[in-house]
Design a protein around this motif. Structure first.
Motif, PDB file in Angstrom:
ATOM      1  N   PRO A 183     -34.417 -22.340 -95.508  1.00  0.00           N
ATOM      2  CA  PRO A 183     -34.920 -23.657 -95.923  1.00  0.00           C
ATOM      3  C   PRO A 183     -35.888 -23.633 -97.100  1.00  0.00           C
ATOM      4  O   PRO A 183     -35.856 -24.539 -97.939  1.00  0.00           O
ATOM      5  N   SER A 184     -36.730 -22.633 -97.185  1.00  0.00           N
ATOM      6  CA  SER A 184     -37.681 -22.596 -98.295  1.00  0.00           C
ATOM      7  C   SER A 184     -36.976 -22.482 -99.634  1.00  0.00           C
ATOM      8  O   SER A 184     -37.444 -23.016-100.650  1.00  0.00           O
ATOM      9  N   MET A 185     -35.838 -21.802 -99.656  1.00  0.00           N
ATOM     10  CA  MET A 185     -35.056 -21.699-100.890  1.00  0.00           C
ATOM     11  C   MET A 185     -34.386 -23.030-101.212  1.00  0.00           C
ATOM     12  O   MET A 185     -34.336 -23.463-102.369  1.00  0.00           O
ATOM     13  N   TRP A 186     -33.841 -23.682-100.197  1.00  0.00           N
ATOM     14  CA  TRP A 186     -33.218 -24.990-100.422  1.00  0.00           C
ATOM     15  C   TRP A 186     -34.247 -25.962-100.995  1.00  0.00           C
ATOM     16  O   TRP A 186     -33.942 -26.748-101.895  1.00  0.00           O
ATOM     17  N   ASP A 187     -35.452 -25.940-100.460  1.00  0.00           N
ATOM     18  CA  ASP A 187     -36.496 -26.824-100.963  1.00  0.00           C
ATOM     19  C   ASP A 187     -36.790 -26.564-102.434  1.00  0.00           C
ATOM     20  O   ASP A 187     -37.035 -27.493-103.206  1.00  0.00           O
ATOM     21  N   ALA A 188     -36.772 -25.302-102.816  1.00  0.00           N
ATOM     22  CA  ALA A 188     -37.044 -24.958-104.216  1.00  0.00           C
ATOM     23  C   ALA A 188     -35.938 -25.466-105.137  1.00  0.00           C
ATOM     24  O   ALA A 188     -36.219 -26.038-106.202  1.00  0.00           O
ATOM     25  N   TRP A 189     -34.691 -25.266-104.746  1.00  0.00           N
ATOM     26  CA  TRP A 189     -33.576 -25.735-105.582  1.00  0.00           C
ATOM     27  C   TRP A 189     -33.586 -27.261-105.721  1.00  0.00           C
ATOM     28  O   TRP A 189     -33.159 -27.802-106.751  1.00  0.00           O
ATOM     29  N   ARG A 190     -34.077 -27.955-104.722  1.00  0.00           N
ATOM     30  CA  ARG A 190     -34.156 -29.416-104.800  1.00  0.00           C
ATOM     31  C   ARG A 190     -35.081 -29.862-105.931  1.00  0.00           C
ATOM     32  O   ARG A 190     -34.940 -30.957-106.480  1.00  0.00           O
ATOM     33  N   GLU A 191     -36.019 -29.006-106.308  1.00  0.00           N
ATOM     34  CA  GLU A 191     -36.983 -29.344-107.353  1.00  0.00           C
ATOM     35  C   GLU A 191     -36.528 -28.924-108.746  1.00  0.00           C
ATOM     36  O   GLU A 191     -37.245 -29.141-109.728  1.00  0.00           O
ATOM     37  N   LEU A 192     -35.357 -28.305-108.842  1.00  0.00           N
ATOM     38  CA  LEU A 192     -34.929 -27.751-110.133  1.00  0.00           C
ATOM     39  C   LEU A 192     -34.856 -28.817-111.222  1.00  0.00           C
ATOM     40  O   LEU A 192     -35.323 -28.604-112.347  1.00  0.00           O
ATOM     41  N   GLY A 193     -34.262 -29.974-110.909  1.00  0.00           N
ATOM     42  CA  GLY A 193     -34.113 -31.008-111.930  1.00  0.00           C
ATOM     43  C   GLY A 193     -35.436 -31.435-112.519  1.00  0.00           C
ATOM     44  O   GLY A 193     -35.593 -31.502-113.756  1.00  0.00           O
ATOM     45  N   ASP A 194     -36.429 -31.698-111.668  1.00  0.00           N
ATOM     46  CA  ASP A 194     -37.743 -32.118-112.166  1.00  0.00           C
ATOM     47  C   ASP A 194     -38.451 -30.981-112.887  1.00  0.00           C
ATOM     48  O   ASP A 194     -39.178 -31.209-113.861  1.00  0.00           O
ATOM     49  N   SER A 195     -38.249 -29.749-112.424  1.00  0.00           N
ATOM     50  CA  SER A 195     -38.930 -28.623-113.067  1.00  0.00           C
ATOM     51  C   SER A 195     -38.424 -28.398-114.489  1.00  0.00           C
ATOM     52  O   SER A 195     -39.161 -27.894-115.342  1.00  0.00           O
ATOM     53  N   LEU A 196     -37.174 -28.779-114.754  1.00  0.00           N
ATOM     54  CA  LEU A 196     -36.661 -28.675-116.120  1.00  0.00           C
ATOM     55  C   LEU A 196     -37.434 -29.582-117.073  1.00  0.00           C
ATOM     56  O   LEU A 196     -37.580 -29.283-118.259  1.00  0.00           O
ATOM     57  N   LYS A 197     -37.943 -30.684-116.532  1.00  0.00           N
ATOM     58  CA  LYS A 197     -38.676 -31.637-117.361  1.00  0.00           C
ATOM     59  C   LYS A 197     -40.157 -31.294-117.462  1.00  0.00           C
ATOM     60  O   LYS A 197     -40.788 -31.530-118.493  1.00  0.00           O
ATOM     61  N   THR A 198     -40.712 -30.748-116.388  1.00  0.00           N
ATOM     62  CA  THR A 198     -42.156 -30.494-116.365  1.00  0.00           C
ATOM     63  C   THR A 198     -42.526 -29.088-116.805  1.00  0.00           C
ATOM     64  O   THR A 198     -43.675 -28.832-117.163  1.00  0.00           O
ATOM     65  N   GLY A 199     -41.567 -28.152-116.734  1.00  0.00           N
ATOM     66  CA  GLY A 199     -41.876 -26.762-117.054  1.00  0.00           C
ATOM     67  C   GLY A 199     -42.439 -25.984-115.892  1.00  0.00           C
ATOM     68  O   GLY A 199     -42.754 -24.796-116.018  1.00  0.00           O
ATOM     69  N   VAL A 239     -42.448 -24.037-112.189  1.00  0.00           N
ATOM     70  CA  VAL A 239     -41.506 -23.221-111.430  1.00  0.00           C
ATOM     71  C   VAL A 239     -41.102 -24.028-110.204  1.00  0.00           C
ATOM     72  O   VAL A 239     -41.945 -24.514-109.467  1.00  0.00           O
ATOM     73  N   ALA A 240     -39.797 -24.173-109.992  1.00  0.00           N
ATOM     74  CA  ALA A 240     -39.304 -25.038-108.926  1.00  0.00           C
ATOM     75  C   ALA A 240     -39.844 -24.630-107.557  1.00  0.00           C
ATOM     76  O   ALA A 240     -40.222 -25.489-106.748  1.00  0.00           O
ATOM     77  N   PHE A 241     -39.891 -23.327-107.287  1.00  0.00           N
ATOM     78  CA  PHE A 241     -40.390 -22.863-105.993  1.00  0.00           C
ATOM     79  C   PHE A 241     -41.859 -23.244-105.809  1.00  0.00           C
ATOM     80  O   PHE A 241     -42.265 -23.699-104.738  1.00  0.00           O
ATOM     81  N   GLU A 242     -42.650 -23.065-106.843  1.00  0.00           N
ATOM     82  CA  GLU A 242     -44.072 -23.397-106.760  1.00  0.00           C
ATOM     83  C   GLU A 242     -44.269 -24.911-106.634  1.00  0.00           C
ATOM     84  O   GLU A 242     -45.189 -25.378-105.953  1.00  0.00           O
ATOM     85  N   ARG A 243     -43.404 -25.658-107.275  1.00  0.00           N
ATOM     86  CA  ARG A 243     -43.466 -27.118-107.164  1.00  0.00           C
ATOM     87  C   ARG A 243     -43.175 -27.563-105.726  1.00  0.00           C
ATOM     88  O   ARG A 243     -43.813 -28.485-105.207  1.00  0.00           O
ATOM     89  N   ALA A 244     -42.237 -26.875-105.072  1.00  0.00           N
ATOM     90  CA  ALA A 244     -41.847 -27.238-103.711  1.00  0.00           C
ATOM     91  C   ALA A 244     -42.881 -26.824-102.683  1.00  0.00           C
ATOM     92  O   ALA A 244     -43.111 -27.543-101.695  1.00  0.00           O
ATOM     93  N   HIS A 245     -43.525 -25.680-102.893  1.00  0.00           N
ATOM     94  CA  HIS A 245     -44.364 -25.100-101.837  1.00  0.00           C
ATOM     95  C   HIS A 245     -45.847 -24.985-102.189  1.00  0.00           C
ATOM     96  O   HIS A 245     -46.651 -24.659-101.312  1.00  0.00           O
ATOM     97  N   GLY A 246     -46.177 -25.208-103.452  1.00  0.00           N
ATOM     98  CA  GLY A 246     -47.579 -25.087-103.839  1.00  0.00           C
ATOM     99  C   GLY A 246     -48.080 -23.658-103.850  1.00  0.00           C
ATOM    100  O   GLY A 246     -49.289 -23.416-103.893  1.00  0.00           O
ATOM    101  N   PHE A 297     -43.853 -17.525-105.382  1.00  0.00           N
ATOM    102  CA  PHE A 297     -42.772 -17.004-104.552  1.00  0.00           C
ATOM    103  C   PHE A 297     -43.238 -15.823-103.707  1.00  0.00           C
ATOM    104  O   PHE A 297     -43.059 -15.809-102.483  1.00  0.00           O
ATOM    105  N   TYR A 298     -43.835 -14.815-104.331  1.00  0.00           N
ATOM    106  CA  TYR A 298     -44.215 -13.610-103.594  1.00  0.00           C
ATOM    107  C   TYR A 298     -45.388 -13.853-102.660  1.00  0.00           C
ATOM    108  O   TYR A 298     -45.484 -13.236-101.601  1.00  0.00           O
ATOM    109  N   GLU A 299     -46.277 -14.753-103.027  1.00  0.00           N
ATOM    110  CA  GLU A 299     -47.365 -15.111-102.124  1.00  0.00           C
ATOM    111  C   GLU A 299     -46.804 -15.757-100.863  1.00  0.00           C
ATOM    112  O   GLU A 299     -47.215 -15.437 -99.740  1.00  0.00           O
ATOM    113  N   PHE A 300     -45.851 -16.654-101.038  1.00  0.00           N
ATOM    114  CA  PHE A 300     -45.243 -17.353 -99.899  1.00  0.00           C
ATOM    115  C   PHE A 300     -44.485 -16.391 -98.997  1.00  0.00           C
ATOM    116  O   PHE A 300     -44.653 -16.377 -97.781  1.00  0.00           O
TER     117      PHE A 300
END
Length: 333
Positions: A92-108, A110-117, A120-123
């Protein structure tokens, strides 16, 4: 492609429930499987029937399910397997990150960090032990499946001491030391190598054969090896940080030292985009971008240029017959 995530999610759920483990030695009714997995019979049946239609299981009369060659690959109680890799990639944590990919393309971001705050390695490595275990086993699986082909084409016995930078719990360096009889050093972040002594001990290796060192490759790489091997490690770094790591490698190596990069390369335009094992590097590059700031898989030429900038020259490129390619670099005088 549209239906792809339906299949991967069904696979994830069945593997996470341990159903391939249950069926590895005997067939079972859906009622028995439901009882063993604490699931509802009728909803579980719909899932298992779908997977049977995909060839993962076999459905027999009486709603009895049995294993196949595919489901045997997903067994997770007998060492690192495709099942661990599957669950790492689709949890699930990976699915959550991919869900943020579209917005991360606009904001710059990282999708994973956007999803989880969190990074990746810390999480994965410090806060979620189950995810950490999946990651460790997934990486060991990738090493296990590539090792025979690698050793057929590259001789690590030419070196006295090989250091694996970014080697996680030590699967690759264990194989190298046992096969070629050289000394080994395992270097990775402190929390990455926590499980390494126990893992290496289970491989029959002691601290005199493989020295385990925790540290940060962006800050300093320890000396003591005449060759540094890195498998997929540079994929997680931006070009700027890759140069930092490689500069550290040059400082750590003797004058005649070598860096052996083990990497899946993104093919140049006009070349086949898929490797014989099914790997599509350009797609995997998106996964790296989703999880790591600046990280992605590169072409052979891109790696050559990064190494040259860092004081190395390309000596040889060796194709293993799998998606893993060997690039050997020596230090420029």
């Amino acid at each position: 492609m549209v239906y792809g995530y339906w299949q991967s999610q069904c696979l994830y759920i069945a593997t996470n429930l341990g159903i391939p483990n249950l069926l590895q030695s005997e067939s079972m009714t859906v009622e028995a499987i439901a009882k063993a997995t604490s699931t509802k019979v009728e909803t579980l049946y719909v899932l298992l029937r779908a997977l049977a239609h995909l060839g993962v299981f076999v459905e027999k009369p009486g709603r009895v399910f049995a294993a196949t060659e595919l489901s045997q690959l997903l067994i997770t109680n007998a060492g690192p397997s495709v099942g661990h890799f599957l669950m790492h990639i689709t949890e699930p944590s990976m699915w959550d990150a991919w869900r943020e990919l579209g917005d991360s393309l606009k904001t710059g971001e990282v999708a994973f960090e956007r999803a989880h705050g969190k990074k990746f390695y810390e999480f994965f490595m410090t806060e979620n032990p189950d995810s950490r275990n999946l990651f460790n086993n997934a990486m060991s699986f990738l090493t296990n499946q590539a090792i025979d082909s690698l050793f057929e084409v590259y001789d690590f016995g030419q070196f006295d001491t090989v250091m694996d930078v970014g080697g996680n719990q030590g699967a690759l360096i264990a194989y190298i030391v046992k096969k070629f009889g050289c000394k080994g050093i395992l270097f990775d972040l402190p929390h990455e190598v926590e499980t390494a002594p126990d893992y290496l001990s289970k491989q029959g290796l002691d601290e005199n054969q493989v020295k385990v060192i925790g540290g940060n490759a962006l800050e300093e790489i320890p000396k003591g090896a005449d060759a540094i091997v890195m498998k997929y490690f540079l994929s997680v770094f931006s070009s700027q940080d890759t140069i930092k790591v490689l500069t550290g490698c040059k400082k750590a190596l003797p004058k005649e030292g070598k860096v052996i990069l083990l990497q899946t390369l993104v093919p140049p335009r006009g070349a086949p985009v898929e490797y014989p094992d099914g790997t599509i590097p350009a797609l995997a590059a998106v996964q790296m971008m989703v999880t790591n700031p600046g990280g992605y898989w590169r072409t052979e030429q891109e790696y050559k240029e990064l190494f040259e900038t860092s004081g190395f020259q390309l000596e040889k490129v060796i194709y293993t017959g799998t998606s893993l390619t060997v690039m050997e670099f020596s230090t420029l005088s």
